[in-house]
Design a protein around this motif. Sequence first.
Motif, PDB file in Angstrom:
ATOM      1  N   THR A 168      42.534  51.584  33.366  1.00  0.00           N
ATOM      2  CA  THR A 168      43.656  51.127  34.190  1.00  0.00           C
ATOM      3  C   THR A 168      43.126  50.794  35.578  1.00  0.00           C
ATOM      4  OG1 THR A 168      45.155  52.592  32.982  1.00  0.00           O
ATOM      5  CG2 THR A 168      45.933  51.710  35.080  1.00  0.00           C
ATOM      6  N   VAL A 169      43.264  49.549  35.989  1.00  0.00           N
ATOM      7  CA  VAL A 169      42.683  49.091  37.260  1.00  0.00           C
ATOM      8  C   VAL A 169      43.754  48.550  38.208  1.00  0.00           C
ATOM      9  CG1 VAL A 169      40.419  48.630  36.247  1.00  0.00           C
ATOM     10  CG2 VAL A 169      42.153  46.829  36.262  1.00  0.00           C
ATOM     11  N   ILE A 177      34.307  45.260  45.728  1.00  0.00           N
ATOM     12  CA  ILE A 177      33.554  46.039  44.755  1.00  0.00           C
ATOM     13  C   ILE A 177      32.413  45.204  44.180  1.00  0.00           C
ATOM     14  CG2 ILE A 177      33.700  47.314  42.580  1.00  0.00           C
ATOM     15  CD1 ILE A 177      36.708  47.644  43.104  1.00  0.00           C
ATOM     16  N   ASP A 178      31.234  45.813  44.074  1.00  0.00           N
ATOM     17  CA  ASP A 178      30.106  45.167  43.402  1.00  0.00           C
ATOM     18  C   ASP A 178      30.274  45.370  41.904  1.00  0.00           C
ATOM     19  OD1 ASP A 178      27.757  44.251  42.351  1.00  0.00           O
ATOM     20  OD2 ASP A 178      26.465  45.738  43.323  1.00  0.00           O
ATOM     21  N   ILE A 179      30.686  44.306  41.213  1.00  0.00           N
ATOM     22  CA  ILE A 179      31.053  44.449  39.805  1.00  0.00           C
ATOM     23  C   ILE A 179      30.252  43.499  38.908  1.00  0.00           C
ATOM     24  CG2 ILE A 179      32.924  42.747  39.777  1.00  0.00           C
ATOM     25  CD1 ILE A 179      34.601  45.081  38.422  1.00  0.00           C
ATOM     26  N   ASP A 185      38.021  43.894  29.637  1.00  0.00           N
ATOM     27  CA  ASP A 185      38.842  43.281  28.605  1.00  0.00           C
ATOM     28  C   ASP A 185      39.663  42.157  29.243  1.00  0.00           C
ATOM     29  OD1 ASP A 185      41.070  44.494  29.883  1.00  0.00           O
ATOM     30  OD2 ASP A 185      40.886  46.279  28.610  1.00  0.00           O
ATOM     31  N   VAL A 186      40.447  41.456  28.444  1.00  0.00           N
ATOM     32  CA  VAL A 186      41.189  40.287  28.935  1.00  0.00           C
ATOM     33  C   VAL A 186      42.174  40.666  30.031  1.00  0.00           C
ATOM     34  CG1 VAL A 186      42.795  38.458  28.305  1.00  0.00           C
ATOM     35  CG2 VAL A 186      40.911  39.035  26.767  1.00  0.00           C
ATOM     36  N   ALA A 187      42.909  41.763  29.841  1.00  0.00           N
ATOM     37  CA  ALA A 187      43.905  42.169  30.836  1.00  0.00           C
ATOM     38  C   ALA A 187      43.256  42.479  32.178  1.00  0.00           C
ATOM     39  CB  ALA A 187      44.678  43.383  30.335  1.00  0.00           C
ATOM     40  N   GLN A 188      42.104  43.108  32.157  1.00  0.00           N
ATOM     41  CA  GLN A 188      41.407  43.413  33.402  1.00  0.00           C
ATOM     42  C   GLN A 188      40.871  42.152  34.066  1.00  0.00           C
ATOM     43  OE1 GLN A 188      38.575  46.007  31.607  1.00  0.00           O
ATOM     44  NE2 GLN A 188      39.748  47.860  32.053  1.00  0.00           N
ATOM     45  N   ALA A 189      40.436  41.203  33.246  1.00  0.00           N
ATOM     46  CA  ALA A 189      39.943  39.943  33.799  1.00  0.00           C
ATOM     47  C   ALA A 189      41.047  39.208  34.551  1.00  0.00           C
ATOM     48  CB  ALA A 189      39.384  39.061  32.683  1.00  0.00           C
ATOM     49  N   SER A 195      43.063  39.146  42.055  1.00  0.00           N
ATOM     50  CA  SER A 195      42.629  39.738  43.316  1.00  0.00           C
ATOM     51  C   SER A 195      41.884  38.744  44.183  1.00  0.00           C
ATOM     52  CB  SER A 195      41.751  40.969  43.056  1.00  0.00           C
ATOM     53  OG  SER A 195      40.485  40.595  42.541  1.00  0.00           O
ATOM     54  N   PHE A 196      41.402  37.646  43.557  1.00  0.00           N
ATOM     55  CA  PHE A 196      40.743  36.577  44.306  1.00  0.00           C
ATOM     56  C   PHE A 196      41.670  35.387  44.539  1.00  0.00           C
ATOM     57  CE2 PHE A 196      37.151  39.038  42.910  1.00  0.00           C
ATOM     58  CZ  PHE A 196      36.251  38.940  43.968  1.00  0.00           C
TER      59      PHE A 196
END
Length: 201
Positions: A168-169, A177-179, A185-189, A195-196
């Motif tokens: 959960t993000v 964040i350095d990521i 997963d798709v939902a996080q993407a 966020s951008f």
Amino acid sequence: MYEYHEQHYEDVDFSHKDLRYGELTRCTFQRCKFRGTSMEEITTYSSQFIECDFHGAHLNASIHNESAFVNCRFSEANFFVAKFNHCKMTGSDFSQSQLDGITIFQGDWSYTNFRQAQLGKQDLRGVKFHEADLSGANLMKADLRDADFTQAVLAKAKLAGADLRGATVDGLDFQTIDIKGARMDVAQAVVFARSFGVKIQ
């Protein structure tokens, strides 16, 4: 070796004592001091530590099972190869703690202070970090699947190569964040893109 069962301690100072190799079962410690205390290889079972001070304590190779450390201070404590299984650690402060080799198996670590913590390559699957402060923490190549980072602070944290699938993000600011190379997963993407400022239809 000593064994304590269902003991209750309140406002007791155990600082700098030798409490190594003990077993604590269903014990309660409230506002107790363990500053600089030797607690290597102790084992706790369903015990509670409430508002206790563990500044500089030595908890190397200790094992904690379904115990609670609520609003405790662990500044500069040593957790080398310590294990926490299904523990409740809410509101505790781990600033400048030695966390090398620590094992955290699930549990609730919400509202904790993990600023600058070194947790790279750790298996943190399913751990609850709700509103925890992980700013500047090293989580590179950590397994964070199904962890809960709701409203957590990860400013300048390093998550390069981490596995975030199922985590959960909500509320994370990915711009800080350095990521690089992290798995999502798709939902996080979608959350990452938004966020951008990306508009997704």
